[in-house]
Each structure stands twice: as C-alpha cells, then as structure tokens.
Design a protein around this motif. Sequence first.
Motif, PDB file in Angstrom:
ATOM      1  N   MET A  59       0.701  -1.320   0.036  1.00 42.72           N
ATOM      2  CA  MET A  59       0.062   0.047   0.142  1.00 42.72           C
ATOM      3  C   MET A  59       0.831   1.322   0.047  1.00 42.72           C
ATOM      4  SD  MET A  59      -3.256   0.460   2.535  1.00 42.72           S
ATOM      5  CE  MET A  59      -4.311  -0.427   1.497  1.00 42.72           C
ATOM      6  N   PHE A  60       1.966   1.192   0.717  1.00 39.87           N
ATOM      7  CA  PHE A  60       2.796   2.547   0.782  1.00 39.87           C
ATOM      8  C   PHE A  60       3.346   2.748  -0.791  1.00 39.87           C
ATOM      9  CE2 PHE A  60       4.081   2.577   5.514  1.00 39.87           C
ATOM     10  CZ  PHE A  60       2.685   2.887   5.835  1.00 39.87           C
ATOM     11  N   VAL A 103     -10.156   5.289   8.928  1.00 42.87           N
ATOM     12  CA  VAL A 103      -9.422   5.326  10.052  1.00 42.87           C
ATOM     13  C   VAL A 103      -9.911   6.131  10.966  1.00 42.87           C
ATOM     14  CG1 VAL A 103      -6.785   5.854  10.668  1.00 42.87           C
ATOM     15  CG2 VAL A 103      -7.252   4.892   8.378  1.00 42.87           C
ATOM     16  N   VAL A 104      -9.947   6.033  12.206  1.00 42.24           N
ATOM     17  CA  VAL A 104     -10.419   6.913  13.177  1.00 42.24           C
ATOM     18  C   VAL A 104      -9.446   7.571  13.994  1.00 42.24           C
ATOM     19  CG1 VAL A 104     -11.010   5.252  15.106  1.00 42.24           C
ATOM     20  CG2 VAL A 104     -12.472   7.071  14.596  1.00 42.24           C
ATOM     21  N   ASP A 123      -1.624  13.460   7.672  1.00 41.96           N
ATOM     22  CA  ASP A 123      -0.239  12.666   7.430  1.00 41.96           C
ATOM     23  C   ASP A 123      -0.314  11.503   7.138  1.00 41.96           C
ATOM     24  OD1 ASP A 123       1.051  14.839   8.398  1.00 41.96           O
ATOM     25  OD2 ASP A 123       1.515  14.323  10.371  1.00 41.96           O
ATOM     26  N   ARG A 124      -1.451  10.681   7.436  1.00 46.27           N
ATOM     27  CA  ARG A 124      -1.617   9.297   6.819  1.00 46.27           C
ATOM     28  C   ARG A 124      -1.882   9.457   5.422  1.00 46.27           C
ATOM     29  NH1 ARG A 124      -0.060   6.259  10.865  1.00 46.27           N
ATOM     30  NH2 ARG A 124      -0.545   4.326   9.713  1.00 46.27           N
ATOM     31  N   ASN A 125      -2.192  10.266   4.969  1.00 49.17           N
ATOM     32  CA  ASN A 125      -2.663  10.449   3.556  1.00 49.17           C
ATOM     33  C   ASN A 125      -3.985   9.654   3.182  1.00 49.17           C
ATOM     34  OD1 ASN A 125       0.408   9.986   3.612  1.00 49.17           O
ATOM     35  ND2 ASN A 125       0.174  10.760   1.482  1.00 49.17           N
TER      36      ASN A 125
ATOM     37  N   MET B  59       4.388   9.801   4.744  1.00 49.37           N
ATOM     38  CA  MET B  59       4.556   8.660   5.531  1.00 49.37           C
ATOM     39  C   MET B  59       4.727   7.453   4.727  1.00 49.37           C
ATOM     40  SD  MET B  59       1.910   7.792   8.332  1.00 49.37           S
ATOM     41  CE  MET B  59       2.923   8.384   9.574  1.00 49.37           C
ATOM     42  N   THR B  69       6.319   1.611   9.892  1.00 51.80           N
ATOM     43  CA  THR B  69       5.204   2.738   9.594  1.00 51.80           C
ATOM     44  C   THR B  69       4.852   3.439  11.024  1.00 51.80           C
ATOM     45  OG1 THR B  69       3.525   1.277  10.458  1.00 51.80           O
ATOM     46  CG2 THR B  69       4.131   1.318   8.115  1.00 51.80           C
ATOM     47  N   SER B  71       2.773   2.549  13.311  1.00 52.51           N
ATOM     48  CA  SER B  71       1.434   2.334  13.687  1.00 52.51           C
ATOM     49  C   SER B  71       1.090   0.855  13.948  1.00 52.51           C
ATOM     50  CB  SER B  71       0.517   2.695  12.320  1.00 52.51           C
ATOM     51  OG  SER B  71       0.853   1.901  11.303  1.00 52.51           O
ATOM     52  N   GLU B  89      -9.874   3.043  23.250  1.00 56.06           N
ATOM     53  CA  GLU B  89      -9.242   4.360  23.619  1.00 56.06           C
ATOM     54  C   GLU B  89      -8.032   4.249  24.606  1.00 56.06           C
ATOM     55  OE1 GLU B  89     -12.010   7.219  25.060  1.00 56.06           O
ATOM     56  OE2 GLU B  89     -13.245   7.192  23.205  1.00 56.06           O
ATOM     57  N   GLU B  92      -5.315   3.390  22.367  1.00 53.51           N
ATOM     58  CA  GLU B  92      -5.049   4.959  21.420  1.00 53.51           C
ATOM     59  C   GLU B  92      -4.053   5.882  22.250  1.00 53.51           C
ATOM     60  OE1 GLU B  92      -8.317   7.542  20.529  1.00 53.51           O
ATOM     61  OE2 GLU B  92      -7.761   7.516  18.316  1.00 53.51           O
ATOM     62  N   ARG B  96      -0.101   6.675  21.640  1.00 52.28           N
ATOM     63  CA  ARG B  96       0.433   7.932  21.249  1.00 52.28           C
ATOM     64  C   ARG B  96       1.315   8.483  22.276  1.00 52.28           C
ATOM     65  NH1 ARG B  96      -4.203  12.204  22.134  1.00 52.28           N
ATOM     66  NH2 ARG B  96      -5.296  10.467  20.702  1.00 52.28           N
ATOM     67  N   PHE B 101       0.639   5.358  16.106  1.00 54.31           N
ATOM     68  CA  PHE B 101      -0.730   5.495  15.849  1.00 54.31           C
ATOM     69  C   PHE B 101      -1.455   4.301  15.831  1.00 54.31           C
ATOM     70  CE2 PHE B 101      -4.261   6.318  12.879  1.00 54.31           C
ATOM     71  CZ  PHE B 101      -4.743   7.622  13.435  1.00 54.31           C
ATOM     72  N   VAL B 103      -4.625   2.040  14.725  1.00 54.71           N
ATOM     73  CA  VAL B 103      -5.621   1.953  13.686  1.00 54.71           C
ATOM     74  C   VAL B 103      -6.540   0.946  13.935  1.00 54.71           C
ATOM     75  CG1 VAL B 103      -5.875   1.556  11.124  1.00 54.71           C
ATOM     76  CG2 VAL B 103      -3.982   2.373  11.816  1.00 54.71           C
ATOM     77  N   VAL B 104      -7.721   0.994  14.198  1.00 51.27           N
ATOM     78  CA  VAL B 104      -8.957   0.221  14.544  1.00 51.27           C
ATOM     79  C   VAL B 104      -9.542  -0.449  13.512  1.00 51.27           C
ATOM     80  CG1 VAL B 104     -10.940   1.538  14.930  1.00 51.27           C
ATOM     81  CG2 VAL B 104     -10.527  -0.499  16.319  1.00 51.27           C
ATOM     82  N   ARG B 124      -2.032  -2.528   5.583  1.00 50.93           N
ATOM     83  CA  ARG B 124      -1.625  -1.241   5.900  1.00 50.93           C
ATOM     84  C   ARG B 124      -0.468  -1.187   6.589  1.00 50.93           C
ATOM     85  NH1 ARG B 124      -5.726   1.368   4.369  1.00 50.93           N
ATOM     86  NH2 ARG B 124      -4.978   3.417   5.000  1.00 50.93           N
ATOM     87  N   ASN B 125       0.442  -2.363   6.565  1.00 53.50           N
ATOM     88  CA  ASN B 125       1.864  -2.119   7.087  1.00 53.50           C
ATOM     89  C   ASN B 125       1.913  -1.926   8.616  1.00 53.50           C
ATOM     90  OD1 ASN B 125       1.797  -1.573   3.984  1.00 53.50           O
ATOM     91  ND2 ASN B 125       3.743  -2.110   4.409  1.00 53.50           N
TER      92      ASN B 125
END
Lengths: 339, 339
Positions: A59-60, A103-104, A123-125, B59, B69, B71, B89, B92, B96, B101, B103-104, B124-125
Amino acid sequence: MAEEQHERRVVTLKDVAAASGVSISTVSRILDDRTRPSRSQTADRVRQVADELGYRRNMFASGLRRGATGSIGVLVPRLTDNVMALMFEAIERAARSRGTFAVVATCGDDPADERRATETLLDRNVDGLVLATARLDDTLPASLRERRVPHALVLRTDGVSPSALGDDEEGGYFAARHLVDLGHRDIAVITGPWFTSSARARLAGARRAFDEAGIDVPEHHVISTGYGIESGNAAGALLFSDPSTRPTAVFAANDNLAIGVVAAARAAGLDVGADVSIVGYNDIPLAAMLPVPLTSVRTAFDQIAASALDLLEAPVGTMTRALPTLIPRASTAAVSAAG
Amino acid sequence: MAEEQHERRVVTLKDVAAASGVSISTVSRILDDRTRPSRSQTADRVRQVADELGYRRNMFASGLRRGATGSIGVLVPRLTDNVMALMFEAIERAARSRGTFAVVATCGDDPADERRATETLLDRNVDGLVLATARLDDTLPASLRERRVPHALVLRTDGVSPSALGDDEEGGYFAARHLVDLGHRDIAVITGPWFTSSARARLAGARRAFDEAGIDVPEHHVISTGYGIESGNAAGALLFSDPSTRPTAVFAANDNLAIGVVAAARAAGLDVGADVSIVGYNDIPLAAMLPVPLTSVRTAFDQIAASALDLLEAPVGTMTRALPTLIPRASTAAVSAAG
DNA sequence: CTGTTAGCGCCTTCAT
DNA sequence: ATGAAGGCGCTAACAG
C-alpha cells in the motif's frame, strides 16, 4: 539444529511477474483494482499465480505512486460515547462497501486536540475526512475548505461545509408531537450543548410542535446542558425538585440525557412512564434494554454515513438530512388523569 | 478574474533542502525522529525552515523506505460495546504516548471476518497487532505466530500468544467475596461466553470465594451466556422466576449482563440493592450513573493497554494480569434479615 | 495488450 | 558532519 527462521520475504510484483513470465507492468495493470478486470488468458493466469504466491499490494508503494490511498479519516470526540461509536461503525461499513478503509481518531472536546488529530490523519494520507465534531463556531472546517481537503461533516454542521445530518428539526418535532398527542401539556426540554447544530434544531422542532398545539413552555422548562448522563441527571433533579412546577413529560435531546433524567425521576420517587413520560434521541441499543424501555427518536446512521461519503467532494453549502423515526416504548404514556 | 486555485503542492524534503542550502540527505537526517536531535547550527536552521515551509514527512515514502510505519493495528469485535471502546481508547492513548498511531478495525464475532480484518490491517503495514477478540479455540493467534507477526492479545487470551489481561480470577474473587461478606449465601453467577478466558477465570475466582466461605452454589445458579444486555435479562428472568429458589445476590461477569439482570429484577418486582444485590464487571462509566448505581469490578484498561504494547515482541506464553478494583455502590447491600 | 523507462519521496550506504 | 547515488515497490507515460 535450530530451525531456519527467515523473516518471511514478502511477495512483490516482481515475483509474480517472474513466476508468470510477463513484465512487472503487465502484472500491475492486471491486478489494478480500479479498472474492470480483463478476461484474457494471461490475466487469468497472472491472477492465479499472484494468488498462489500470496501476493498483496504494498500500500505504501502504491499510495506513493498513485497519490491516493483508498482510505478516509474519521474524527470523533470519543468512541466511548455510544452515539459516536454507532456513527463510526456506520461509516466503516459504508466505506468498506466502497472498497475504502476508515481510519478513526478521537480528539475529545478540545479544539487544539482536534487540529492535532486532523493533522495526524492527513499525515496518513487519507483521501478525505469525515468530522463528527463540528461546533457552530468551529474554525476547523473553514481551514479544511481553504486547504481544499475533501471533507464532510456528520451529525453536526458548521453551516457551511458539506454536511450529512439527521433531520434534527423533524426529529425534535416527532418527539414533542408524540408527547403532545399523549395529552401532555407541561413538557420540559433538555437540549444538548448550545454550540451544536443538533441541539438547536431539535429544540426548534419541539417548539414547532408546541406552537401548533398552543402549548406554552416556560423558559425554566428549557434547559441547555451537555450531552452526558450526569447533565441529564442534574437537569432532571432541577425539574423534579418542585412538585408544583414539575413537568409531566420531558424531551431529552439525547439518550444519555434521558437516562440521567430517568435516574433523577426515580430518585424523586416518580414512576417513569406513569408519573412522568420521557423521550430520548438517537435510539442507542441500550435504550430498548433499560428497565423501563425508553421511547426514542432513531437516527439513520447508515444513511448519514453513506451521504457523508458522497459529499466528500461536494460544494460548500450542500446538506443532506436523513429523516429519523420515533420509536415509542414504555417510558411514555398518556398523561394520567390526576395530571 | 477567477482567483488562481492551484492544488497546493505539498512541501517535500527537496524544497526544504533548497530553501536551506543543504542536501536532501542532510535534511532527512536532521529531521529523522528516531535519533536524538542534533544541536548543530545547520540542524537548527533546517528545522526552522522546515517548520516555516510546513514540511510534513510523507508517510508512504518514508514507510516504503524504512519498512516500518509507526502504527499498530487494533482488532475489536465492535466499538459499540463500551468495554471495547474503553479498551481501544486506552490503547490509542498508550500508543500516542509512544509516538505511534493506533488503527482500529471491527470484525464482529465472525472468525472469517476476523481473518479479513486482520489482513486489511496487515495490508496497511502496521508494525504490530493488538487483538481483543481471542477465543480459547481461536486459530488466528497461532497463524500470526507462524507468520511472525508481532502481536499481543488483550482482555482475553488463547493461552499461548503474549497476552495483557486483567486478573479475572482475582476480580471474580473480589466480586463474590464482596457478596459473601455482605452475608449472602444464595448467590448466582452469570458468566460470559464459555469460549472466552475471561468468563472462565471470573467464574473460577468466584468459586474460590464460595469455597472459602463453605457456600455451595447449585449448578442451576451458574449460567453461561453471551455478553449482551439481553443475555443478562434472560438469565435474570430465569433466576427470579421461582421465588423459592431465587438467589439473594447475583454476580454478573460483565456490566451489560448486570444491566440486563437489573431490568429482570425490576420486572420481577424486586428492589435492586434491597431485595437482591447485583455486581457487574468492568465498571463502564454507565455503571455509576444508573438509577441504582451498580457495584462493579473496575478493569485497569490503561495498564492493560500499556502492557499490550510492551508485549508485542514478547515470547510465546508471556502474560500480564492487571489487578482490578471492586467499586461498591448501591446495587449491593447486606442481605436482609428476612432473607 | 505488452514491455520499457522514469520517477513518486524518502532513507541509507558509501565516499568524502 | 555532509553530499552523491541507488533503490524501496509500484504506477503512468510512452512506444511498440
């Protein structure tokens, strides 16, 4: 003696190309998900080889080249709020059905955190942004418009950016009308935070129903507060404190508020459904499961989610409003003769 | 006349390099977030230029080159379940604070969907995976181990992959012990789905407390069911149907179950806290806000989240168990003399 | 339809 | 400490 433990090398287009005897670009084209799949001999073979080898597009690399990522960012204040979780899950479903990934990020109620979270998502495009955070005085949507970031607001609007809303005015009308039809005349309204378009519209709709029925709602029976259970509890305590001015029905602009009001009613010795009728809003799953099932106005989350994705590139000012549905339950009943 | 409307070109390392009169690689090194920042003249200048120009690392390009990545992927059955929203949460926040990051993805209760969601996240790597979905008979963790995907399980374990758990046995003991200490002898336990480690451990802990007190719990007072409100309601209805065998207290292995039991109790004309004591588990925020505030066992989500991130590369069999805390509230009281 | 060529933006040897 | 050069994996022009 130790078993060999390679970091399993990942299969690339090159491998698929080599294994199927064509060039890399041919494979790339055949495996392109955006175009209608070719039915040629080679195409079939290549697809099969890719499958056998377990090829997965990087994907990148793909995103770097294409400039788009097939993902959208969703910004919500918090997922522990059931309404926001329902909204996100609906967006996730809608996105998936279009082959994109949602993506949340959560940002609480802090505008600064909202900016930070937005940048993180950009930033995550992500290809676009869906915001469930809009305040009427919010500057973030404006900055997104200026930067030409495709985006849509859900549930709440700033009045400008493309927005997929519930029809809060109509929903407020349904709720109030339901109480009026049950014979209630002394009705209180607990609205959400005044900076949300939803709170204002739900109140406006309720007022329309009251006006139609010639009912006057005194100002102390209209309470603007937060959207949490404790806000509802406090507002309910206030409403029920004086038996002489106590309303026979309460429209709470959200189910959490309603749950708080129910608790306050019980604390005041009132029997919900008999002594006092209570209507909530959004119809979160919990509403139906409460000891006294809660009458609520169901928001069409899936419809709103689908609209939001449609609106990502829409011109400023575009708004859709999904019609909600009143779900009557045991928390509302005809006003008692004693009323 | 129309104002020129360029698609605002994004600032790259090249731009920063040109603007500060150094080479691209120098800028790249200076802006590298993984190494301690250099305090040299040029470094400061370059950072300032980057800032002024609004440079943001791409990114995709970075990830493509670095292979990592920053994430992690999080897999939960659903976010509309408050427990899962709290868990996410917390993850998350923990992520952070480490500069990564989260991703859920949600996957319901369907193993096939779980595989699909896992692949989506891996595509999504993500650098690692945190799963809140494990069943005791789940094959997904095994397949992740085999593929050497860094991962950790939270809340539930398959007994093998690195897991960050709550101490469910101890929590179950706390809950049951609390009821025993209040003088209850006729106690029922409603456990969650039997394929979850949490359900089994909570029951085991409760049994330990009963054994210590010499209390015998008949098998029809141990009900294994789902984790939803309606399951609790059904189980409660069953327990309260026959006044002669009715328990004076119920330990529900999760707050949703407890809420369902409360509704069943009210439907049976029982006064929660007086006629019957009820304990939940997880202490979701709603528990404290119910009409009768619910005694519950608080899970240390933040601690579990932090452990999970630590465990991503841990060897098989590593487990941490965060100690929970009993929060007594009005839903439990000493057994009535009439009992 | 196929292959060749040239990057996307960044990081990382390698040489200075 | 710096710069030049190559390439991560993929796609998009361009030819054939």
